[in-house]
Design an enzyme around this catalytic site. Sequence first.
Site, short mmCIF file in Angstrom:
data_model
loop_
_atom_site.label_atom_id
_atom_site.label_comp_id
_atom_site.label_asym_id
_atom_site.label_seq_id
_atom_site.Cartn_x
_atom_site.Cartn_y
_atom_site.Cartn_z
N LYS A 1 3.20 -5.66 -0.21
CA LYS A 1 2.98 -4.26 -0.60
C LYS A 1 2.78 -3.40 0.65
CE LYS A 1 0.14 -1.23 -3.52
NZ LYS A 1 1.29 -0.52 -4.11
N HIS B 1 -3.28 -7.07 -4.28
CA HIS B 1 -1.82 -7.02 -4.45
C HIS B 1 -1.16 -8.11 -3.61
CE1 HIS B 1 -2.50 -3.06 -6.28
NE2 HIS B 1 -1.28 -3.18 -6.79
#
Length: 220
Positions: free
Chosen positions: A134, A130
């Site tokens: 995040k 990610h």
Amino acid sequence: MIRVAVAGAAGRMGQTVCAAVEGADDLSLSGRADPALNVALADVLDDADVLVDFTQPDQVLANAREAIDAGVHLVIGTTGFDLAELRSLAEAASSNVFVAPNFAIGAVLMMRFAAEASRHLDGAEIIEYHHAAKLDAPSGTAKRTAELMEGEVPIHSVRLPGIVADQDVILGGAAQTLTIRHVTTDRTSFMPGVLLAVRRVGALTESPVVGLERLLWPEE
Ligand SMILES: NC(=O)c1ccc[n+]([C@@H]2O[C@H](COP(=O)([O-])OP(=O)(O)OC[C@H]3O[C@@H](n4cnc5c(N)ncnc54)[C@H](O)[C@@H]3O)[C@@H](O)[C@H]2O)c1
């Protein structure tokens, strides 16, 4: 017309959801709540049939409580919070709650194929990738994938700029491996799933409903 308000409207996902709602003929964007816009959730609930929440793990349950108290249906995409607490809130509510750790159809298929493959191979590990901002690790998608698979499935988390949300499920057996890979290039990948949930949440016959697969394959 379904009137839709968005919590986290100034965020990466929230902005994309606002644009998708505005682009849909049967939906109207009735409010954008976000501290970054100086708009409180209370200010948008009166005009909404459905609230879509893409905020933060430490905010989503308070938002859910407020929406439920106002009788507004909820679609939650925020990840990394206590689902058990949401369940008890939703079970006592008059409005409906839908929550999915991943709204991308390809991710739902990846989870389904991984669950099936885990019944036939000897072991598996997950690598999820990610963007660097995040907040939660491992991702909600990786945890959900591991839950659906047989056996213990270790999860490795990569956080780097340049990535949206990708995942590899690697399975191993005698002299072979199988990799199931889902890659997103843009946050619009999540929008068909979010809009499907917005359209369906008001008519759910149980609440909460967890996982896009429950809307895609309701007969199972
Ligand atoms: N389910 C899915 O398919 C999916 C896909 C992508 C991201 N996510 C999740 O969505 C969430 C948001 O991700 P993002 O990348 O858009 O984050 P982001 O940080 O870009 O945006 C979050 C926004 O929420 C706002 N916010 C914080 N507290 C709030 C509150 N109480 N009320 C209203 N707004 C509030 C922030 O100001 C910010 O603008 C994360 O939990 C992420 O993991 C889920």
